[in-house]
Every structure is written in structure tokens, then in C-alpha cells.
Design an enzyme around this catalytic site. Structure first.
Site, mmCIF file in Angstrom:
data_model
loop_
_atom_site.group_PDB
_atom_site.id
_atom_site.type_symbol
_atom_site.label_atom_id
_atom_site.label_comp_id
_atom_site.label_asym_id
_atom_site.label_seq_id
_atom_site.Cartn_x
_atom_site.Cartn_y
_atom_site.Cartn_z
ATOM 1 N N HIS A 156 0.837 -1.210 0.000
ATOM 2 C CA HIS A 156 0.000 0.000 0.000
ATOM 3 C C HIS A 156 0.869 1.256 0.000
ATOM 4 O O HIS A 156 0.674 2.164 -0.820
ATOM 5 C CB HIS A 156 -0.911 -0.020 1.232
ATOM 6 N N GLU A 157 1.830 1.309 0.917
ATOM 7 C CA GLU A 157 2.669 2.514 1.011
ATOM 8 C C GLU A 157 3.564 2.666 -0.226
ATOM 9 O O GLU A 157 3.816 3.775 -0.690
ATOM 10 C CB GLU A 157 3.502 2.491 2.293
ATOM 11 N N HIS A 179 1.629 4.448 -2.791
ATOM 12 C CA HIS A 179 1.721 5.908 -2.666
ATOM 13 C C HIS A 179 3.047 6.402 -3.242
ATOM 14 O O HIS A 179 3.108 7.431 -3.916
ATOM 15 C CB HIS A 179 1.639 6.332 -1.198
ATOM 16 N N GLU A 219 -6.323 7.701 -1.432
ATOM 17 C CA GLU A 219 -6.013 6.319 -1.035
ATOM 18 C C GLU A 219 -6.331 5.303 -2.136
ATOM 19 O O GLU A 219 -5.843 4.176 -2.090
ATOM 20 C CB GLU A 219 -6.789 5.945 0.232
ATOM 21 N N TYR A 267 -11.044 6.763 3.345
ATOM 22 C CA TYR A 267 -10.478 5.412 3.300
ATOM 23 C C TYR A 267 -11.522 4.414 2.805
ATOM 24 O O TYR A 267 -11.200 3.445 2.109
ATOM 25 C CB TYR A 267 -9.968 4.987 4.683
#
Length: 718
Positions: free
Chosen positions: A481-482, A485, A510, A652
Site C-alpha cells: 500500500h505505502e 503511494h 487512497e 479510506y
């Protein structure tokens, strides 16, 4: 050594050689330069002569240059081991925030921007968006208020809110709490966690110090067989930052006052106006509908988990309260259910995901999907890029890895930017997992591209002599997930830094990362990411055999049977997980959507937080044992609501609607479709916030987004 084609980046990486004095000095110099540019505009340009080129462009170019230095200046407080440097970074950020507030309320500059807007020049789409966003920003910063007491009060509130935000996050970063436990009280907690805990001396001799950092906290809540231990850890973790309680309350009150000064009914109305949702009613309806759909599933899940708890306590001849399912029960019995009903041992799965090989596997997926190449910069290559300095100058800590990122040959082999990984906990460091932009990309005044730098800051367990850092599957998802980003930040190509990368509206930001989480639930990708740690070195092989009692090491890649078991658990207790997210989102809306200012003044925020959690998640806290609703201050640990997600945490959940729609529609049949991956990169990620997010989505999907896939994925379709 890097391949020749990717040997020398055309832009040097930033250096991390600041001192406490230089941080503050450099900040003041940045502010002075920007103020001179704004003063110059007002002196040299009239409303009659104002146009985009002589008003908006000089400020945008200065914003670009400011971001190159200011993001790193503020970053030190999240990662530096030097408290003096962290404190100076905090002081510098306060100076920058105060200047930002001063700039955003300059009526003389606003008059020029307003004049430009009225002239309706023919501009390219991104410049037009910049003009409109800037104009709206001044109005939202109080310039529709008459000069005088109201506007002065609004500015005062903005400055105080900035100070609260900085102090709140600093308290979280600097938090040093924990609990002394005997080894017996930590029965069940994995040995590699217990063996890494600090051993007491003197009065605490024979005890172990368990911190509230993730690598200590989560395994204890998941594995400690002693319910009292789990309860103590859970409750004291909720109270680890009680200095933030009055700060949170003050922020809520000030936000409401500021919104009402501007003519809004509440802070939520003010914040959501420029998001994809547009109105609080849209958000409330979405969250309310989701709660109605999820509640029956949550009740069913609790019933099954409570039965498991009762069986467990009976089998262990324990007379603990077995008629209620508590907050501190959930991670423990959720894990036990996965092991019992799905033969899923997260400790065994983690053996297949050593941190470094998992990262290599993830980067390979991104290379294949998006046409990228990642080249780690080590040794002499670091020195060469330090521009006369030491190789250590281009990182902020010895644990940090740095990569140069390139387009592959099919995409033109050009440079993309720098990626940093800071993966282990340490004192004073940001305590969660996040992506930080260090330097945005943009087009400079000479028409030349400036390349971005981005950092992943996480808190995974550190390697030991007997084991590397091993990731549980949920940590694999977090890392992916990170990194999502990070990729958004790297491949973005905008003219202005204002719209770079993840600078999108909060209820979309997100979605790109959430979409990429699906790759962690795809059999072929899980296999490609896996690499049993016993294959990493003879030492690890020997340690594995000793610990497991096995006479040979297992297969290198995770077996298909384990993958099948893992994927079968994707939606186990999913309603409870989403009800937890719903609690955060509905609490956020509750405190930011009062009917009157008097209502928010009278609101007991702590009781509201805990009562709402019980009502929505249906899990019991200490209040069920005869206490009241003030047993914990979870809102004081909730950095999101002070750090930008205020009246926005719903994002989210709402962005999951978009992410699931994109995955189901485009990637589900073939997750490694490079053609679609590149289309996604160029259509969605490259644009950053330079275009209306809904337009970006519709262009990628070829239609308006739908909730159908989201509800289908959750198993709650109508």
C-alpha cells in the site's frame, strides 16, 4: 553496480546534512525570499495589468522551489535520531506554517488573483486549475470576511490550529510509553518478540519492557494467552498520549468556530465542499448505508468468535468473563480462528516473506506492470552522488536504502526519481507506516523537468542473528500500500508542484494504493514475492532447523496449499474490520458536524469516541465491566484527524469504492497486464491532482464509477 544505461541520474539526490541551526536559518531565508516575491507583485503589478504570467506564475515557481527544501526541513522531525534536530525541524515547520497562513490571507495579492480570474484568459487546463484553486483558497482562508475583528480572529485560529497539529504529532512521535511484564505474563507471545525486549534491572529485575511500538504491540495483542495482559496493553495503548486530549478538544472547537466565521454550518461542510463527495449529507448517507449493510455480518462474526472464546477458556479451565467479547479479545481470537478453521499460521507464512526479498519482489511487480526500473544505490555509487560529500550524506540514517528509479527501455529509459526505504522502528521516529514526499516534481522556469524524491517510513521488526525481518501477510499488504503511494509520487508528471503525485483530494488519494493491495491476494503474485528465509544463508538455514526441529529446509516458495488457505481468509471477520473503519469515519463526522457551536462545547469527546466504537463495532470495552465511557482516550492517538484527514477519514472507505471498481474492471482477470498497467500509470498516476479526480476515473474506466464491485467484494450486495 548499476547497469550502464541506468548509471548516472541527471539530478543529484538531496543531502541530509542539516544541523539544528541550519534548519531554522534556511527556513527563514526561504520565507524571506517568498515574501519578497509577493511584495514585488503588489508593488509592480496593478489589477489592470494583472495576468497569469505576471501574478500566478511567479508565485507557482516560488512554490516549486520552496517545496524542494521545505518538505525535507519538516521531514527531520519524523525520522532524525537527534532530538535537537527534531525540535529544530518542529520549530521550522511552525515558522513555515505561520508564513503560509500570512500568505494565504494577503488581501493585496488576492485582489490581483481575482483580477486575473475575471479576465478569463485562455490558459492550458492545469494553469486554469491552478488559478481557480488558488482563488478559492484565498476565499476559504477568510478573505471574504471584512477586514477587522472577524478576519483577525480567523487568522488567530489558523495559527493556533497549526501549532496544535505540530505539537500533537510531536507527542506521538516522541511517545516512549510501555509496560513491565514478567515472562509468564507474556506467555504465547512469539520468542523473537520476547527475546528482543529490554530486560529490567533493580526494582524491575526479571521483567521485560513492552513498548507500544507496532512490532511489540500487535504480536502481544494477537498471541498473549493471558487476557489480563492483552487488556492492560490495549487500555494503556489507548492512553499513551493523554497530553493530546486537550489539544484534540481545542482543535475541534476552533475548527467549528472558524467554519462558522466563514458562513458554513460546521467544519465538515467547509472541508467536504471541495472533495469528491461535495456535501456532508453524501458522506453521512454513504457511511449510514454501509453501517446498515455491515451490522448483521458483524453480529454473526462476534457470535462465532465468542463461541471460540468460550471453548478456549473452557479448554484451559479459565473462569474469565466468557459472556462478552472484548476489544482486547479481537486480534487474539481472530488469529485463533484463522489457525483453527483455515489452518493458517501467520508465523509460518511470515517465514516466506523476509523483508528484503519481499521488497525486491514488489519492485519487480512494479517494474513489469508500470515499465519502471529500480536500481539500489550503495557503496561507491552513493559517494559519487554525494557531490563531493560522503556517501552517508544522501541518507538520514544508516538503515535507509535509496534507489534511483528509471523508465525501462520500452518507456524510453529516462530518469524518474529517487525512492527511499526507512523500515525499522527507533526512538523519536514516526510510529506508523506512511509515504512522505521529500521533493515534488514539476517543470521549472526553463521548461526543464525537476524529478521527485519520495520516502517510505515504516516500523517492521528488526532482523536478529537467527532471523531476518519477517513480514506477516498484513504487513506485506501495508508495505505494498505505502509503495503504491510512493509510485504515485514518483511517476507523476505535472507542471506545478502544487498538483504533484498524491496531492489529490483526500477522498481519492487512497484509491491508487488500495487498488494495488489486490496484488497481495493474487496467487501468482504471492508466490513470486515469497522466498523462505532458510534459503537466504547457511546461518539462517541452521537457525531454522534448530528452531523448527526439521531436518531439512522447506521449499523456497510458499506452497500453493498455504496460499489457498490465506486467500480463503481474505474476508474472514471482514465486517468487523470495516465496522472498525466505520467507527473512525463516523466519529470524525460526529465531532466535525455539530448542529451548533454550543453542542460541540458540551460534547464529551472521550465518551463519544468509546460509545460510538461500542455502538458501531459491537465490541465491549472496560465499560462492560462496570466502568464508564472515559476509560481510554483513543482520539488522542488518532493522528489522522489532526494531520489532514479531518472530516475526511471517510475517504479510506469511499476511495475503496473507486479502487475496487478499477481492479475488478481492468485488472482482476490479468493482474500483470503490462499494457493496462501502463495505461493506468499514464491516465491516473501521472496526472496527480492536475485534473478533476472524477474526470480521471471516468477516463480510465470509460464510464462513471460504480459501487457494485465494492459491495460485491464485501459480500453485501443488494
Amino acid at each position: 553496480m548499476a547497469p550502464a544505461i541506468y548509471k548516472k541520474p541527471p539530478q543529484l539526490p538531496p543531502k541530509f546534512t542539516a544541523t539544528p541551526d541550519s534548519l531554522v536559518k534556511d527556513t527563514k531565508a526561504l520565507i524571506d525570499r517568498s515574501r519578497k516575491i509577493q511584495d514585488g507583485l503588489v508593488k509592480d503589478v496593478t489589477t489592470a495589468s494583472a495576468n497569469f504570467k505576471n501574478v500566478l506564475l511567479p508565485v507557482a515557481l516560488d512554490d516549486n522551489k520552496m517545496a524542494i527544501e521545505s518538505h525535507i526541513i519538516g521531514f527531520y522531525q519524523a525520522v532524525s535520531t537527534d532530538k535537537a534536530l527534531r525540535d529544530a525541524s518542529t520549530e521550522a515547520e511552525k515558522l513555515l506554517d505561520d508564513f503560509s497562513i500570512e500568505s494565504s490571507m494577503r488581501e493585496d495579492v488576492f485582489r490581483l488573483i481575482d483580477a486575473v480570474l475575471q479576465k478569463k484568459e485562455s490558459l492550458d487546463a492545469e494553469s486554469q486549475r491552478l488559478l481557480e484553486k488558488d482563488h478559492k483558497s484565498y476565499i476559504r482562508n477568510g478573505l471574504n470576511l471584512p477586514a477587522g475583528p472577524k478576519r483577525d480572529r480567523f487568522k488567530e485560529i489558523k495559527q493556533r490550529l497549526s501549532a496544535i497539529s505540530i505539537e500533537f504529532q510531536k507527542n506521538l512521535n516522541e511517545e516512549q510509553g510501555g509496560i513491565w511484564f514478567t515472562r509468564e505474563e507474556l506467555d504465547g507471545v512469539p520468542d523473537d518478540v520476547v527475546d528482543g525486549l529490554k530486560v529490567g534491572e533493580g526494582e524491575t529485575k526479571g521483567k521485560l519492557w513492552l513498548t507500544f511500538k507496532y512490532p511489540d504491540l500487535f504480536p502481544t495483542l494477537k498471541y498473549a494467552t493471558n487476557a489480563e495482559t492483552r487488556k492492560r496493553v490495549f487500555v494503556e495503548n489507548e492512553n499513551k498520549c493523554n497530553d493530546n486530549v486537550p489539544l484534540f478538544r481545542e482543535a475541534i472547537l476552533l475548527r467549528d468556530e472558524a467554519a462558522r466565521l466563514l458562513g458554513y454550518n460546521n467544519h465538515a461542510e467547509f472541508r467536504i465542499e471541495d472533495k469528491m463527495a461535495k456535501t456532508p449529507k453524501t458522506v453521512d448517507d454513504f457511511l449510514g448505508d454501509l453501517r446498515t449493510r455491515l451490522a448483521p455480518g458483524g453480529q454473526t462474526e462476534i457470535k462465532k468468535l465468542l463461541e471460540l472464546k468460550q471453548e478456549d477458556l473452557k479448554a484451559r479451565s479459565l473462569g474469565d468473563d466468557n459472556s462478552k467479547y472484548f476489544l482486547w479479545d479481537h486480534r487474539y481470537y481472530d488469529r485463533l480462528m484463522l489457525e483453527r478453521d483455515f489452518q493458517l499460521d501467520q508465523q509460518v507464512i511470515a517465514e516466506y516473506f523476509p523483508l528484503q526479498t519481499t521488497i525486491q519482489g514488489m519492485l519487480k511487480i512494479f517494474e513489469e506492470l508500470f515499465g519502471l526500473a529500480f536500481v539500489e544505490i550503495t557503496g561507491e555509487d552513493r559517494t559519487a552522488l554525494a557531490d563531493g560529500g560522503k556517501g552517508s550524506d544522501i541518507v538520514w540514517h544508516e538503515d535507509v536504502q535509496v534507489f534511483s528509479v528509471w523508465d525501462d527501455e520500452g518507456e524510453g529509459a529516462g530518469f524518474v526519481g529517487y525512492l527511499y526505504l526507512d523500515l525499522f522502528p527507533r526512538d523519536g521516529k514516526y510510529g506508523h507506516a506512511a509515504n512522505f514526499n521529500l521533493q515534488p516534481g514539476y517543470i521549472d522556469e526553463n521548461g526543464k523537468r525537476r524529478y521527485p524524491a519520495t520516502a517510505l517510513v515504516c516500523n517492521f521488526s528488526k532482523p536478529t542473528p537467527k532471523k531476518p525481518s519477517l513480514l506477516k501477510h498484513d504487513e506485506v499488504v501495508t508495505l505494498f500500500h505505502e509503495l503504491g503511494h510512493g509510485i504515485h509520487d514518483l511517476v507523476s508528471k505535472t507542471t506545478y508542484s502544487r498538483f504533484h503525485g498524491t496531492n489529490t483530494v483526500r477522498d481519492f488519494v487512497e484509491a491508487p494504493s488500495q487498488m494495488l493491495e489486490n496484488w497481495c491476494w493474487t496467487p501468482s503474485q504471492l508466490r513470486s514475492l515469497s522466498h523462505h528465509y532458510s534459503h537466504l544463508s547457511p546461518e539462517y538455514e541452521a537457525a531454522y532447523k534448530e528452531a523448527s526441529g526439521a531436518d531439512k529446509k522447506p521449499a523456497d516458495q510458499i506452497p500453493n496449499s498455504l496460499i489457498a488457505n490465506l486467500i480463503n481468509t481474505k474476508h474472514v471477520n471482514d465486517a468487523l474490520f470495516n465496522l472498525r473503519q466505520l467507527h473512525f469515519g463516523m466519529f470524525d463526522m460526529t465531532v466535525h458536524e455539530p448542529k451548533s457551536h454550543e453542542d460541540i462545547e458540551k460534547l464529551d469527546i472521550t465518551s463519544t469516541y468509546n460509545r460510538l466504537r461500542h455502538e458501531i463495532s459491537q465490541l465491549n470495552g472496560p465499560e462492560a465491566l462496570g466502568g464508564d465511557w472515559t476509560w481510554g482516550n483513543g482520539q488522542a492517538t488518532f493522528g489522522h484527524l489532526i494531520g489532514g484527514y479531518d472530516a475526511g477519514y471517510y475517504g479510506y472507505l469511499s476511495s475503496q469504492v473507486y479502487s475496487t471498481d478499477m481492479f475488478y474492471s481492468v485488472f482482476k482477470e490479468d493482474p500483470m497486464n503490462g499494457k493496462e498497467g501502463r495505461r493506468y500509470r499514464h491516465t491516473v498516476l501521472e496526472r496527480g491532482g492536475s485534473k478533476e479526480e472524477m474526470d480521471i476515473l471516468e477516463e480510465f474506466l470509460g464510464r462513471k464509477p460504480s459501487t457494485e464491485a465494492f459491495y460485491k467484494e464485501l459480500g453485501i450486495s443488494k
